[in-house]
Design a protein around this motif. Sequence first.
Motif, PDB file in Angstrom:
ATOM      1  N   ARG A  27      86.681  70.635  82.534  1.00  0.00           N
ATOM      2  CA  ARG A  27      87.524  71.484  81.476  1.00  0.00           C
ATOM      3  C   ARG A  27      88.609  71.365  81.438  1.00  0.00           C
ATOM      4  O   ARG A  27      89.600  71.248  80.169  1.00  0.00           O
ATOM      5  CB  ARG A  27      87.563  72.905  82.488  1.00  0.00           C
ATOM      6  N   ILE A  28      89.863  70.706  82.368  1.00  0.00           N
ATOM      7  CA  ILE A  28      91.039  69.830  82.687  1.00  0.00           C
ATOM      8  C   ILE A  28      91.462  68.696  81.288  1.00  0.00           C
ATOM      9  O   ILE A  28      92.246  68.854  81.042  1.00  0.00           O
ATOM     10  CB  ILE A  28      91.042  69.376  83.968  1.00  0.00           C
ATOM     11  N   GLU A  29      90.728  67.987  81.436  1.00  0.00           N
ATOM     12  CA  GLU A  29      90.947  66.943  80.545  1.00  0.00           C
ATOM     13  C   GLU A  29      90.314  66.930  79.066  1.00  0.00           C
ATOM     14  O   GLU A  29      91.633  67.043  78.063  1.00  0.00           O
ATOM     15  CB  GLU A  29      88.747  65.646  80.227  1.00  0.00           C
ATOM     16  N   THR A  30      89.463  68.314  78.948  1.00  0.00           N
ATOM     17  CA  THR A  30      89.088  68.676  76.843  1.00  0.00           C
ATOM     18  C   THR A  30      89.991  69.543  76.351  1.00  0.00           C
ATOM     19  O   THR A  30      91.079  69.278  76.050  1.00  0.00           O
ATOM     20  CB  THR A  30      87.900  69.555  77.422  1.00  0.00           C
ATOM     21  N   ASN A  31      91.524  70.911  78.310  1.00  0.00           N
ATOM     22  CA  ASN A  31      92.241  71.015  77.362  1.00  0.00           C
ATOM     23  C   ASN A  31      93.169  70.136  77.639  1.00  0.00           C
ATOM     24  O   ASN A  31      94.468  71.226  76.789  1.00  0.00           O
ATOM     25  CB  ASN A  31      92.188  71.960  78.571  1.00  0.00           C
ATOM     26  N   GLY A  32      93.547  69.419  77.535  1.00  0.00           N
ATOM     27  CA  GLY A  32      94.300  67.898  77.878  1.00  0.00           C
ATOM     28  C   GLY A  32      94.181  67.544  76.569  1.00  0.00           C
ATOM     29  O   GLY A  32      95.312  67.784  75.599  1.00  0.00           O
ATOM     30  N   GLN A  33      93.230  67.293  75.807  1.00  0.00           N
ATOM     31  CA  GLN A  33      93.199  66.535  74.694  1.00  0.00           C
ATOM     32  C   GLN A  33      94.138  67.943  73.699  1.00  0.00           C
ATOM     33  O   GLN A  33      94.384  67.832  72.279  1.00  0.00           O
ATOM     34  CB  GLN A  33      92.157  66.879  73.829  1.00  0.00           C
ATOM     35  N   ILE A  34      93.215  68.867  74.085  1.00  0.00           N
ATOM     36  CA  ILE A  34      93.487  70.103  73.204  1.00  0.00           C
ATOM     37  C   ILE A  34      95.224  70.740  73.198  1.00  0.00           C
ATOM     38  O   ILE A  34      95.602  70.642  71.892  1.00  0.00           O
ATOM     39  CB  ILE A  34      92.608  71.643  73.200  1.00  0.00           C
ATOM     40  N   ASP A  35      95.907  70.787  74.525  1.00  0.00           N
ATOM     41  CA  ASP A  35      97.155  70.697  74.222  1.00  0.00           C
ATOM     42  C   ASP A  35      97.604  69.866  73.548  1.00  0.00           C
ATOM     43  O   ASP A  35      99.137  69.914  73.149  1.00  0.00           O
ATOM     44  CB  ASP A  35      97.391  70.735  75.791  1.00  0.00           C
ATOM     45  N   ILE A  68      91.026  78.535  72.360  1.00  0.00           N
ATOM     46  CA  ILE A  68      89.236  78.324  73.124  1.00  0.00           C
ATOM     47  C   ILE A  68      90.218  77.283  74.199  1.00  0.00           C
ATOM     48  O   ILE A  68      89.072  77.306  75.120  1.00  0.00           O
ATOM     49  CB  ILE A  68      90.128  76.942  71.971  1.00  0.00           C
ATOM     50  N   MET A  69      91.575  77.483  74.645  1.00  0.00           N
ATOM     51  CA  MET A  69      91.919  76.995  75.560  1.00  0.00           C
ATOM     52  C   MET A  69      91.059  77.736  76.997  1.00  0.00           C
ATOM     53  O   MET A  69      90.823  77.600  77.977  1.00  0.00           O
ATOM     54  CB  MET A  69      93.344  76.010  75.971  1.00  0.00           C
TER      55      MET A  69
END
Length: 166
Positions: A27-35, A68-69
């Motif tokens: 979840r952190i990795e995905t949000n980091g990519q979206i960020d 989404i984040m």
Amino acid sequence: MKIYTKRGDGGETSLRQGVRVPKDDIRIETNGQIDELNSLLGIITSMMEDGDEGKTFIQSIQKQLMAIMALIANTKSQETFDLAAIMTLTKKLEIFIDTTSGSTPFTFVIPGGSRMAAFLHYARSKARTCERRMWTLQREYPLNEAVMKFMNRLSDYLFMLAICDR
């Protein structure tokens, strides 16, 4: 105001609701990519004129990415996520893609051209990374199919913007 807490110094961070997870949690990795994608879109909008409809539209995409984040940080909040908004935005992406591409067959292009096109290609490739991370996330923390469809169309939209700005 301090922006650091020192609570992350041991390799953990907080999701919404204060849940502590490892910093490499999907979840952190995905949000980091979206960020990162959202930051790239910020660079793109900074290169656009105020009042430009395209700038306003990309800023609406940025707001949706933030939503989404928030959803990813608390997947239990899916019932409060505005699905109508993301479906409407996805439809607008599709209309732009269909109108812009016409009957031209897809071909791969070498990223570059103008500075704006180069940044749009970079954002497109980052959107694809985000989508891949979201599919990994999906295995453990299912997301609504409308969210997944939006991310898929977003990279296509950015591709069309890039090739139109050569």
